[in-house]
Design an enzyme around this catalytic site. Structure first.
Site, short mmCIF file in Angstrom:
data_model
loop_
_atom_site.label_atom_id
_atom_site.label_comp_id
_atom_site.label_asym_id
_atom_site.label_seq_id
_atom_site.Cartn_x
_atom_site.Cartn_y
_atom_site.Cartn_z
N HIS A 70 6.39 3.12 2.35
CA HIS A 70 5.61 4.21 2.95
C HIS A 70 5.58 4.04 4.46
O HIS A 70 4.66 3.44 5.00
CB HIS A 70 4.19 4.19 2.40
CG HIS A 70 3.38 5.40 2.75
ND1 HIS A 70 2.57 5.45 3.87
CD2 HIS A 70 3.24 6.59 2.14
CE1 HIS A 70 1.96 6.62 3.91
NE2 HIS A 70 2.35 7.32 2.88
N VAL A 76 3.57 2.42 7.31
CA VAL A 76 2.15 2.65 7.56
C VAL A 76 1.43 2.58 6.21
O VAL A 76 1.97 2.99 5.19
CB VAL A 76 1.92 4.00 8.27
CG1 VAL A 76 2.36 5.16 7.43
CG2 VAL A 76 0.49 4.15 8.72
N GLY A 79 -3.23 6.43 3.77
CA GLY A 79 -4.66 6.65 3.98
C GLY A 79 -5.44 6.67 2.69
O GLY A 79 -6.60 6.23 2.65
N CYS A 80 -4.83 7.15 1.61
CA CYS A 80 -5.54 7.21 0.33
C CYS A 80 -5.93 5.82 -0.17
O CYS A 80 -6.92 5.68 -0.88
CB CYS A 80 -4.71 7.95 -0.71
SG CYS A 80 -3.11 7.20 -1.07
N ASP A 84 -9.60 4.83 -1.26
CA ASP A 84 -9.82 4.27 -2.58
C ASP A 84 -10.59 2.96 -2.49
O ASP A 84 -11.48 2.69 -3.30
CB ASP A 84 -8.50 4.07 -3.33
CG ASP A 84 -8.75 3.80 -4.80
OD1 ASP A 84 -9.18 4.74 -5.51
OD2 ASP A 84 -8.53 2.65 -5.24
#
Length: 171
Positions: A70, A76, A79-80, A84
């Site tokens: 990713h 990076v 963001g999820c 989470d």
């Protein structure tokens, strides 16, 4: 409620196995989805709202599973995964407080990303501030949270909701 004020990685793994709060109760995910290495502080009355708080950390290195995929050539942390982690910690808090049932994320009022986690970063710090804790026939926590990378705040989550459910068949 347990009064233990901090948790090691090994203790978090025991939680993921279902051994910390009892069978059928709050669990963290196993690695690689476990996004926390340690809980450095957990309190019943602390935090911005006086209803409890958690400070937790994740050590970073370029070999973590998400960096190579990713994105290729532009690594990076998704963001999820940070979001989470914040939900994971709210659910953990409910188990720590003695809540019964399996944790499920229920939503978020507002989420803002203002930075990124690169493979060169060293540490993520999560700060969870419980706003509301319901421990009755309904078990639910509502919290505001921030995520810092190397001391810089980059994620903010408001009104993060997690519930514990003794029955999840119809969820």
């Amino acid at each position: 409620m347990t009064t233990q004020p901090s948790f090691t990685y090994e203790e978090l793994i025991e939680c993921a196995k279902g051994n910390l709060f009892g069978e059928g109760n709050a669990q963290l995910p196993m690695p690689p989805m476990l996004m926390v290495d340690r809980i450095v502080s957990i309190t019943e009355k602390g935090g911005k709202y006086g209803k409890g708080s958690i400070t937790a950390e994740l050590d970073l290195n370029p070999d973590l599973w998400f960096f190579p995929c990713h994105f290729i050539g532009d690594s990076v942390m998704p963001g999820c995964l940070g979001l989470d982690a914040m939900w994971q910690l709210v659910g953990f808090y409910l188990g720590w407080m003695g809540g019964k049932g399996r944790g499920r994320a229920l939503g978020a009022g507002n989420v803002k990303f203002s930075g990124q986690v690169l493979p060169t970063a060293k540490k993520i710090t999560y700060n969870i501030h419980m706003k509301r804790v319901i421990l009755r026939s309904l078990t639910m926590g509502i919290a505001d949270a921030t995520m810092e990378v190397d001391g810089k705040e980059i994620y903010v989550g408001e009104d993060l909701k997690v519930g514990l459910f003794t029955q999840t068949d119809n969820f």
